[in-house]
Write an enzyme that holds these catalytic residues in place. Structure first.
Site, PDB file in Angstrom:
ATOM      1  N   ASN A 269     -46.361  33.318 -21.947  1.00 25.03           N
ATOM      2  CA  ASN A 269     -46.353  31.879 -22.176  1.00 25.03           C
ATOM      3  C   ASN A 269     -47.704  31.218 -21.963  1.00 25.03           C
ATOM      4  O   ASN A 269     -47.939  30.124 -22.454  1.00 25.03           O
ATOM      5  CB  ASN A 269     -45.305  31.208 -21.281  1.00 25.03           C
ATOM      6  CG  ASN A 269     -45.365  31.688 -19.858  1.00 25.03           C
ATOM      7  OD1 ASN A 269     -45.268  32.884 -19.586  1.00 25.03           O
ATOM      8  ND2 ASN A 269     -45.532  30.774 -18.931  1.00 25.03           N
TER       9      ASN A 269
ATOM     10  N   THR B 144     -34.206  30.152 -18.023  1.00 23.73           N
ATOM     11  CA  THR B 144     -34.295  30.607 -16.634  1.00 23.73           C
ATOM     12  C   THR B 144     -32.976  31.260 -16.208  1.00 23.73           C
ATOM     13  O   THR B 144     -32.966  32.323 -15.581  1.00 23.73           O
ATOM     14  CB  THR B 144     -34.605  29.407 -15.707  1.00 23.73           C
ATOM     15  OG1 THR B 144     -35.868  28.859 -16.092  1.00 23.73           O
ATOM     16  CG2 THR B 144     -34.642  29.806 -14.247  1.00 23.73           C
TER      17      THR B 144
ATOM     18  N   GLN C 190     -40.738  32.885 -25.295  1.00 19.04           N
ATOM     19  CA  GLN C 190     -41.882  32.439 -26.117  1.00 19.04           C
ATOM     20  C   GLN C 190     -41.922  33.143 -27.462  1.00 19.04           C
ATOM     21  O   GLN C 190     -42.444  32.608 -28.438  1.00 19.04           O
ATOM     22  CB  GLN C 190     -43.202  32.673 -25.372  1.00 19.04           C
ATOM     23  CG  GLN C 190     -43.397  31.790 -24.162  1.00 19.04           C
ATOM     24  CD  GLN C 190     -43.626  30.319 -24.508  1.00 19.04           C
ATOM     25  OE1 GLN C 190     -44.078  29.981 -25.595  1.00 19.04           O
ATOM     26  NE2 GLN C 190     -43.302  29.442 -23.577  1.00 19.04           N
TER      27      GLN C 190
ATOM     28  N   SER D 129     -34.632  30.642 -24.938  1.00 18.31           N
ATOM     29  CA  SER D 129     -34.418  29.264 -24.477  1.00 18.31           C
ATOM     30  C   SER D 129     -34.416  28.311 -25.670  1.00 18.31           C
ATOM     31  O   SER D 129     -35.260  28.425 -26.560  1.00 18.31           O
ATOM     32  CB  SER D 129     -35.543  28.881 -23.512  1.00 18.31           C
ATOM     33  OG  SER D 129     -35.537  27.499 -23.285  1.00 18.31           O
ATOM     34  N   GLY D 130     -33.515  27.332 -25.648  1.00 18.65           N
ATOM     35  CA  GLY D 130     -33.386  26.407 -26.774  1.00 18.65           C
ATOM     36  C   GLY D 130     -34.614  25.555 -27.022  1.00 18.65           C
ATOM     37  O   GLY D 130     -35.049  25.385 -28.162  1.00 18.65           O
ATOM     38  N   HIS D 131     -35.210  25.026 -25.946  1.00 20.10           N
ATOM     39  CA  HIS D 131     -36.234  23.994 -26.184  1.00 20.10           C
ATOM     40  C   HIS D 131     -37.580  24.544 -26.651  1.00 20.10           C
ATOM     41  O   HIS D 131     -38.497  23.772 -26.922  1.00 20.10           O
ATOM     42  CB  HIS D 131     -36.386  23.080 -24.960  1.00 20.10           C
ATOM     43  CG  HIS D 131     -37.023  23.685 -23.757  1.00 20.10           C
ATOM     44  ND1 HIS D 131     -38.315  23.403 -23.386  1.00 20.10           N
ATOM     45  CD2 HIS D 131     -36.549  24.542 -22.825  1.00 20.10           C
ATOM     46  CE1 HIS D 131     -38.598  24.042 -22.266  1.00 20.10           C
ATOM     47  NE2 HIS D 131     -37.549  24.743 -21.908  1.00 20.10           N
TER      48      HIS D 131
ATOM     49  N   CYS E 229     -45.092  25.123 -15.994  1.00 21.13           N
ATOM     50  CA  CYS E 229     -44.497  25.152 -14.674  1.00 21.13           C
ATOM     51  C   CYS E 229     -45.547  25.211 -13.570  1.00 21.13           C
ATOM     52  O   CYS E 229     -45.238  24.933 -12.437  1.00 21.13           O
ATOM     53  CB  CYS E 229     -43.554  26.349 -14.562  1.00 21.13           C
ATOM     54  SG  CYS E 229     -42.627  26.620 -16.053  1.00 21.13           S
TER      55      CYS E 229
ATOM     56  N   THR F 210     -17.350  25.454 -18.186  1.00 22.51           N
ATOM     57  CA  THR F 210     -16.894  24.924 -19.475  1.00 22.51           C
ATOM     58  C   THR F 210     -18.064  24.905 -20.457  1.00 22.51           C
ATOM     59  O   THR F 210     -19.143  24.418 -20.136  1.00 22.51           O
ATOM     60  CB  THR F 210     -16.325  23.498 -19.278  1.00 22.51           C
ATOM     61  OG1 THR F 210     -15.269  23.587 -18.321  1.00 22.51           O
ATOM     62  CG2 THR F 210     -15.798  22.928 -20.584  1.00 22.51           C
TER      63      THR F 210
HETATM   64  N1  PLP Z   1     -39.576  32.334 -19.743  1.00 26.02           N
HETATM   65  C1  PLP Z   1     -40.690  31.908 -20.342  1.00 26.02           C
HETATM   66  C2  PLP Z   1     -41.668  32.903 -20.880  1.00 26.02           C
HETATM   67  C3  PLP Z   1     -40.947  30.535 -20.480  1.00 26.02           C
HETATM   68  O1  PLP Z   1     -42.070  30.127 -21.077  1.00 26.02           O
HETATM   69  C4  PLP Z   1     -40.001  29.620 -19.963  1.00 26.02           C
HETATM   70  C5  PLP Z   1     -40.251  28.162 -20.026  1.00 26.02           C
HETATM   71  O2  PLP Z   1     -41.361  27.700 -19.894  1.00 26.02           O
HETATM   72  C6  PLP Z   1     -38.831  30.128 -19.366  1.00 26.02           C
HETATM   73  C7  PLP Z   1     -38.663  31.487 -19.266  1.00 26.02           C
HETATM   74  C8  PLP Z   1     -37.779  29.228 -18.823  1.00 26.02           C
HETATM   75  O3  PLP Z   1     -36.971  28.658 -19.835  1.00 26.02           O
HETATM   76  P1  PLP Z   1     -36.173  27.308 -19.539  1.00 26.02           P
HETATM   77  O4  PLP Z   1     -37.200  26.208 -19.505  1.00 26.02           O
HETATM   78  O5  PLP Z   1     -35.202  27.164 -20.664  1.00 26.02           O
HETATM   79  O6  PLP Z   1     -35.496  27.493 -18.243  1.00 26.02           O
END
Ligand code: PLP
Length: 394
Positions: free
Chosen positions: A157, A75, A185, A205-207, A331, A243
């Site tokens: 996503n 994000t 994604q 994004s890492g996760h 989300c 940091t």
């Molecule tokens: N963009 C997309 C297409 C996503 O699927 C997501 C997370 O669901 C994000 C951005 C946001 O990433 P983060 O959860 O690391 O903020």
């Protein structure tokens, strides 16, 4: 608590952290903990780890290490790209018009909306087709002399459709407009070669790639004007103060290296499982429909709508059976409105309320798909039986 059976099919929402990633991160919590800005051995060791991570990420993206900015999440990477370029170009008097699509993640769309509603920018939201794909010609038609930024997500996503990023990038470049893609994604599944993709800004994004939550990457092409959205120290080459989160930076770099190394084999394997899932659902559940592009979609993504159902009871029954799935994006889960993505694709309101996303990943096995295909038809039937409108129609 998970039930006895636990089948996780929500990799698009988040992935488990790879044990190799955890192993790479661990020393940076307890042994090497210096602030990378300092002037002593501990600090140098942290700075070296960040530098190594930056080189490793750059090798995957095919760019210079200096073009990599570590952020606190996907994000934030999207926000920095969009706000950073929109503001910088406005300040330079280059214009205030932005172009995007209606299927973006809220990290992008809400940022665009705020820029327009509160800060005097204008946006054109270029429609997508019924498969959730945007036409580069339609983007070209939306360009104005004052257009400064185009943002189109790499892969969606909710429905997994992959966009023609390289074509849109070439178009943007030929018109001197900055091009951002949210590759959150797509990372791990599609090529991230920033030069082939013709992108100026790319967010990861890492996760979603088997690193922890709370770490992200923004690629910023050299020469791209970017006003930092946070103010503070001069970290990340004056683009993102704060940091540095050394263990997480080490983690995301390791995760990206691993997903890239496994990409071809995992894509093949996951695509087979995904196709079996899609075929099984379509053949065994009347009134089911796949959403998104039939072929140009992420290898791990299966998304459906079912007539006469709502998503919440489907998810509840699946959860009771130990199957973890999602409706639309993580989300927006719990929101009674159909997702903005399905609405933009022209899926009728009632049908949109039934959206189910099953996303496979590294730990998914064929037996998991078999179990879902055994359970899901009964779940849909049960939910339909409880829906008075469906009962009246059938
Ligand atoms: N963009 C997309 C297409 C996503 O699927 C997501 C997370 O669901 C994000 C951005 C946001 O990433 P983060 O959860 O690391 O903020």
């Amino acid at each position: 608590m998970p039930t006895k059976r636990s089948i996780y099919l929500d990799y698009a929402a988040s992935t488990p952290t790879d044990p190799q990633v955890v192993e790479a991160m661990l020393p940076y919590f307890t042994d090497i903990y210096g602030n990378a800005s300092g002037a002593h051995a501990q600090a140098r060791a942290s700075a070296q780890a960040i530098d190594d991570a930056r080189h490793s990420v750059a090798a995957v993206l095919g760019c210079d290490p200096e073009e990599i900015v570590f952020t606190a999440c996907g994000t934030e990477a999207d926000n920095l790209a969009i706000r950073g370029v929109a503001w910088a170009k406005k300040q330079l008097g280059e214009g205030n018009h932005l172009i995007t699509t209606p299927i973006e993640h809220h990290a992008v769309s809400h940022t665009f909306n705020q820029l327009c509603e509160r800060f005097g920018f204008e946006q054109t939201i270029v429609p997508v087709d019924s498969h959730g794909v945007v036409d580069p010609h339609a983007i070209a038609a939306a360009i104005r002399p004052e257009t400064t930024l185009i943002s189109v997500m790499y892969a969606n996503n909710e429905v997994g459709s992959v966009q023609p990023i390289a074509d849109i990038g070439a178009l943007a470049r030929s018109r001197g407009i900055a091009f951002h893609t949210d590759a959150v994604q797509a990372a791990g599944y599609e090529s991230l070669s920033v030069n082939s993709l013709n992108v100026d800004l790319l967010a990861i994004s890492g996760h979603k790639i088997y690193a922890p939550k709370g770490i992200g990457i923004l690629y910023v092409r050299r020469g791209t004007n970017l006003l930092p959205t946070l103010t503070g120290g001069g970290h990340e080459m004056n683009r993102r103060p704060g940091t540095e989160n050394v263990p997480y930076i080490v983690g995301i770099a390791k995760a990206l290296e691993l997903v890239e190394r496994k990409r071809d084999t995992e894509n093949l394997r996951q695509r087979e499982l995904r196709d079996k899932l899609i075929d099984g659902v379509l053949n065994n559940i009347p009134g089911s429909q796949v959403t998104g592009h039939p072929t140009r979609r992420l290898p791990n993504s299966a998304s459906f709508v079912f007539s006469g159902c709502e998503a919440d009871p489907i998810l509840m029954h699946l959860d009771l059976a130990g199957i973890q799935a999602a409706s639309g994006s993580a989300c927006t889960t719990g929101n009674p409105e159909p997702s903005h993505v399905l609405t933009a694709m022209g899926i009728p309101h009632e049908l949109g309320l039934s959206a189910l996303r099953l996303s496979v990943g590294r730990q998914t096995r064929e037996a998991d798909i078999d179990a879902v295909l055994e359970i899901l038809p009964d779940v849909i039937e049960k939910v339909r039986q409880l829906n008075p409108t469906y009962q009246m129609m059938s």
